[in-house]
Design a protein around this motif. Structure first.
Motif, mmCIF file in Angstrom:
data_model
loop_
_atom_site.group_PDB
_atom_site.id
_atom_site.type_symbol
_atom_site.label_atom_id
_atom_site.label_comp_id
_atom_site.label_asym_id
_atom_site.label_seq_id
_atom_site.Cartn_x
_atom_site.Cartn_y
_atom_site.Cartn_z
ATOM 1 N N LYS A 244 13.574 -20.263 -18.162
ATOM 2 C CA LYS A 244 12.401 -19.675 -18.824
ATOM 3 C C LYS A 244 12.822 -18.947 -20.105
ATOM 4 N N SER A 274 21.970 -17.537 -6.715
ATOM 5 C CA SER A 274 20.897 -17.768 -5.736
ATOM 6 C C SER A 274 20.517 -19.232 -5.656
ATOM 7 N N ARG A 296 27.889 -17.443 -9.570
ATOM 8 C CA ARG A 296 28.500 -17.075 -8.279
ATOM 9 C C ARG A 296 27.659 -17.654 -7.153
ATOM 10 N N LYS A 400 15.324 -24.844 -2.164
ATOM 11 C CA LYS A 400 15.507 -23.658 -3.019
ATOM 12 C C LYS A 400 14.581 -23.796 -4.219
ATOM 13 N N SER A 401 13.591 -22.926 -4.303
ATOM 14 C CA SER A 401 12.636 -22.966 -5.419
ATOM 15 C C SER A 401 12.684 -21.631 -6.156
ATOM 16 N N GLY A 402 13.114 -21.659 -7.391
ATOM 17 C CA GLY A 402 13.189 -20.421 -8.179
ATOM 18 C C GLY A 402 14.060 -19.372 -7.523
ATOM 19 N N GLY A 403 15.049 -19.787 -6.733
ATOM 20 C CA GLY A 403 15.959 -18.840 -6.072
ATOM 21 C C GLY A 403 15.517 -18.463 -4.672
ATOM 22 N N ARG A 456 -3.470 -26.184 -2.662
ATOM 23 C CA ARG A 456 -2.754 -24.951 -3.032
ATOM 24 C C ARG A 456 -3.604 -23.725 -2.685
ATOM 25 N N LYS A 460 -2.622 -20.698 0.065
ATOM 26 C CA LYS A 460 -2.279 -19.344 -0.397
ATOM 27 C C LYS A 460 -2.683 -18.229 0.576
ATOM 28 N N VAL A 465 3.101 -17.525 -2.180
ATOM 29 C CA VAL A 465 2.751 -18.526 -3.190
ATOM 30 C C VAL A 465 3.932 -19.432 -3.556
HETATM 31 C C1 MCA Z 1 6.546 -17.904 -8.746
HETATM 32 N N1 MCA Z 1 5.872 -19.048 -8.485
HETATM 33 C C2 MCA Z 1 6.702 -19.894 -7.878
HETATM 34 C C3 MCA Z 1 7.918 -19.203 -7.730
HETATM 35 N N2 MCA Z 1 7.796 -17.981 -8.278
HETATM 36 N N3 MCA Z 1 6.532 -21.153 -7.434
HETATM 37 C C4 MCA Z 1 7.571 -21.751 -6.858
HETATM 38 N N4 MCA Z 1 8.779 -21.148 -6.681
HETATM 39 C C5 MCA Z 1 8.976 -19.872 -7.096
HETATM 40 N N5 MCA Z 1 10.152 -19.281 -6.907
HETATM 41 C C6 MCA Z 1 4.497 -19.394 -8.822
HETATM 42 C C7 MCA Z 1 3.633 -18.239 -9.164
HETATM 43 O O1 MCA Z 1 3.150 -17.634 -8.009
HETATM 44 C C8 MCA Z 1 2.577 -18.892 -10.003
HETATM 45 O O2 MCA Z 1 1.694 -19.645 -9.194
HETATM 46 C C9 MCA Z 1 3.380 -19.841 -10.820
HETATM 47 O O3 MCA Z 1 4.534 -20.140 -10.009
HETATM 48 C C10 MCA Z 1 3.849 -19.291 -12.152
HETATM 49 O O4 MCA Z 1 4.339 -18.001 -11.982
HETATM 50 P P1 MCA Z 1 5.230 -17.258 -13.031
HETATM 51 O O5 MCA Z 1 4.569 -15.985 -13.371
HETATM 52 O O6 MCA Z 1 5.610 -18.137 -14.147
HETATM 53 O O7 MCA Z 1 6.519 -16.985 -12.174
HETATM 54 P P2 MCA Z 1 7.216 -15.600 -12.022
HETATM 55 O O8 MCA Z 1 6.292 -14.620 -11.394
HETATM 56 O O9 MCA Z 1 7.819 -15.289 -13.338
HETATM 57 O O10 MCA Z 1 8.366 -15.886 -10.956
HETATM 58 C C11 MCA Z 1 9.439 -16.690 -11.241
HETATM 59 C C12 MCA Z 1 10.713 -15.983 -10.736
HETATM 60 C C13 MCA Z 1 10.516 -15.659 -9.235
HETATM 61 C C14 MCA Z 1 10.940 -14.690 -11.516
HETATM 62 C C15 MCA Z 1 11.867 -16.918 -10.955
HETATM 63 O O11 MCA Z 1 10.303 -16.843 -8.514
HETATM 64 C C16 MCA Z 1 11.663 -14.884 -8.674
HETATM 65 O O12 MCA Z 1 11.731 -13.662 -8.782
HETATM 66 N N6 MCA Z 1 12.664 -15.574 -8.049
HETATM 67 C C17 MCA Z 1 13.862 -14.932 -7.541
HETATM 68 C C18 MCA Z 1 13.945 -15.028 -6.051
HETATM 69 C C19 MCA Z 1 15.206 -14.322 -5.556
HETATM 70 O O13 MCA Z 1 15.490 -13.166 -5.857
HETATM 71 N N7 MCA Z 1 15.984 -15.036 -4.768
HETATM 72 C C20 MCA Z 1 17.231 -14.488 -4.272
HETATM 73 C C21 MCA Z 1 17.304 -14.705 -2.788
HETATM 74 P P3 MCA Z 1 0.130 -19.779 -9.511
HETATM 75 O O14 MCA Z 1 0.086 -20.303 -10.925
HETATM 76 O O15 MCA Z 1 -0.422 -20.742 -8.511
HETATM 77 O O16 MCA Z 1 -0.417 -18.399 -9.352
HETATM 78 S S1 MCA Z 1 18.862 -14.019 -2.190
HETATM 79 C C22 MCA Z 1 19.865 -15.375 -2.300
HETATM 80 O O17 MCA Z 1 19.456 -16.439 -2.600
HETATM 81 C C23 MCA Z 1 21.340 -15.283 -2.090
HETATM 82 C C24 MCA Z 1 21.828 -14.135 -1.298
HETATM 83 C C25 MCA Z 1 21.982 -15.267 -3.458
HETATM 84 O O18 MCA Z 1 22.931 -16.045 -3.639
HETATM 85 O O19 MCA Z 1 21.519 -14.495 -4.306
#
Ligand code: MCA
Ligand code: AMP
Length: 496
Positions: A244, A274, A296, A400-403, A456, A460, A465
């Motif tokens: 992004k 992640s 990592r 794995k979707s967006g982490g 979708r 929800k 989501v």
């Molecule tokens: C948001 N959306 C998603 C995701 N995130 N859809 C699929 N996968 C996702 N991950 C949806 C929203 O709800 C929205 O749906 C549309 O996509 C657009 O949202 P947008 O605002 O562009 O997205 P965002 O709010 O900016 O979120 C993206 C993000 C987020 C910042 C990448 O997904 C996020 O914070 N991911 C990080 C997760 C994380 O921390 N994982 C670590 C796990 P609609 O349009 O229908 O409303 S710990 C782990 O894995 C291990 C220990 C490790 O190695 O770290």
């Protein structure tokens, strides 16, 4: 009896700024005072909560950490829950963990109050005045500290149990490897119900005496303003965020782009993890900003295990070498421990960072460990000229979707409740932004029509989501093997 490790560290930095927001600064002493007061509220006259489970629902920030430390200092086990989860998902975590209370910020408390009332759980507003701190229990690091829900190869998430000692080991390994300093400043925009936000960013920063700038979500414009202003020394994100950011930089007018790039260039370290960081994204980021991302590898059950070096080659497409204090080995399908390079095997991990158990699931716990305490990650890797490269996962049911780690089985179970869906198969398909996109192949009842937007919306109310399918194909039948089991590799082909 000494303090818990994170509390003892905080005392050493009492007057430093732990959190900074546009509204002001919170010192480590503020966090110590507030957490002691919240611990006293939680204890409500008891001497020790003795590992009672207390859920925490709040956005990243000082109030979250004060609540986390407060429940720890009262002797409770923290169960972080997702701000954007649905009520059935909250209910599952609360009942599976046997939580007796929920701590939430004022806004979240309003949302979860009806569920707490229905389940008979105490609800504590962490933004409300807390009164004087009283006597707190004496605790040892061997106490259970956290139950983190993680999706996997079962339809319901499993609770990963870690102790204070595990958490300290996970933090200390990263402090050493990435040379965290009290002078570090880091933005925090990741969700606070997963390791990446809780350990890698927040807990490492607070262990080091560093300063965190919290954001309620990934607020790209606000974060980029602060990057331009040299507000940070460190930056940690998932690959989707780098994708992004690349899109934003490419779309920005030249002067704006130069200002942002300058900010990124001056950071001392940028980390990705992640999920797999495609080598092409790594290279694009270097070409745009001059920064070489440090990739990592980690997992909820083990914290971080493998990392590219802070000093030395950061290789695109590779995750590097075992972190300090962590043992890593590869095991072949035939049971051999792999000692040669270029031979793929399952990553297995051992060390003081590795979790104790899946909460209330002794069989699943036993299955996930090998003799000698080696944890079976289910991820495949190969060692190439001294660095591990992740090759994929043993299970097709993990996405794995967006982490976020998601279970295809959990999503399938939800879809099967749809009145028009007779059969379904869910899998992750490669996606440039999300890494993998949740994709559903469905057979409808009596040939009913089904469109993605409507599906979708329906999902929800049942699923967070990020678990909701992004791709849909309606088919007459699903491909099955001779045993009648859906063959997921063949389902892939249905999406064209
Ligand atoms: C948001 N959306 C998603 C995701 N995130 N859809 C699929 N996968 C996702 N991950 C949806 C929203 O709800 C929205 O749906 C549309 O996509 C657009 O949202 P947008 O605002 O562009 O997205 P965002 O709010 O900016 O979120 C993206 C993000 C987020 C910042 C990448 O997904 C996020 O914070 N991911 C990080 C997760 C994380 O921390 N994982 C670590 C796990 P609609 O349009 O229908 O409303 S710990 C782990 O894995 C291990 C220990 C490790 O190695 O770290
Ligand atoms: P979680 O259960 O959310 O902690 O996710 C852990 C999983 O994320 C691991 O088992 C891997 O499949 C994946 N993962 C984490 N970091 C990386 C990485 N750098 N490259 C590839 N996969 C990763």
């Amino acid at each position: 009896m000494p303090d818990l490790p994170l509390i003892a560290r905080a005392r050493a930095h009492a007057s430093s700024v732990a959190f900074r927001t546009p509204q002001g600064a919170t010192t480590y002493q503020d966090l110590l005072d507030r957490s002691a007061a919240l611990a006293t509220v939680l204890l409500a006259g008891a001497d020790d909560l003795r590992e009672a489970r207390v859920a925490l629902l709040a956005p990243a920030g000082a109030a979250y950490v004060a609540a986390q430390w407060g429940l720890w200092r009262a002797g409770a086990v923290k169960v972080p829950i997702c701000l954007t989860a649905t009520e059935p998902e909250w209910e599952y975590s609360l009942t599976d963990s046997g939580a007796s209370a929920v701590m939430a910020d004022a806004a979240s408390a309003k949302r979860i109050a009806p569920l707490c009332a229905r389940l008979g759980l105490r609800l504590i507003d962490i933004d409300a005045p807390a009164g004087q701190a009283g006597k707190l229990p004496e605790l040892t690091p061997a106490r259970r500290a956290m139950i983190l829900y993680t999706s996997g190869t079962t339809s319901k998430p499993k609770g990963v149990v870690t102790t204070h000692a595990h958490i300290a080991a996970q933090i200390e390994s990263l402090i050493k490897a990435w040379e965290w300093q009290a002078t570090d400043r880091i933005p925090l925009f990741l969700p606070m119900h997963h390791i990446h936000g809780i350990i890698n960013v927040t807990s490492c920063a607070l262990w080091a005496g560093a300063t965190i700038e919290p954001f309620a979500k990934f607020d790209q414009p606000a974060i980029l303003e602060r990057v331009k202003a040299d507000a940070y020394t460190l930056f940690m994100a998932v690959p989707t965020i780098y994708v992004k950011l690349i899109q934003a930089l490419e779309a920005a007018p030249a002067a704006e782009r130069a200002a942002i790039v300058g900010g990124f260039q001056r950071l001392r370290l940028m980390v990705s993890g992640s999920a797999a960081l495609p080598a092409s994204v790594h290279e694009q980021w270097t070409a745009l900003t001059g920064q070489k991302l440090l990739e990592r590898y980690g997992m909820t059950e083990i914290g971080m295990a493998i990392s590219n070096p802070l000093r030395g080659e950061r290789r695109p497409g590779a995750v590097g070498q075992a972190l300090p204090g962590v043992e890593v080995r590869l095991k072949a399908e035939n049971g051999d421990i792999i000692t040669a390079e270029d031979t793929p095997g399952e990553i297995q991990v051992r060390g003081p960072n590795v979790f104790t158990e899946y909460w209330g699931k002794p069989a699943a716990t036993a299955e996930s460990f090998e003799a000698g305490g080696w944890y079976r990650t289910g991820d495949m890797a190969v060692l190439e000229t001294g660095y591990y490269r992740i090759m994929g996962r043993l299970s097709v049911d993990i996405i794995k979707s967006g982490g976020y780690k998601l279970s295809a089985l959990e999503i399938e179970a939800a879809l099967l409740e749809h009145p028009d869906i007779a059969e379904c198969a869910v899998l992750g398909l490669p996606d440039d932004t999300w890494g993998e996109a949740v994709s559903a192949a469905v057979v409808t009842k009596n040939g009913a029509a089904l469109a993605l937007p409507a599906l979708r919306e329906w999902c929800k109310s049942r699923l967070s989501v990020y678990k909701v399918p992004q791709r849909l194909v309606v088919v007459k039948e699903l491909p099955r093997n001779a045993m009648g089991k859906v063959t997921k590799p063949a389902v892939r082909g249905l999406f064209g």
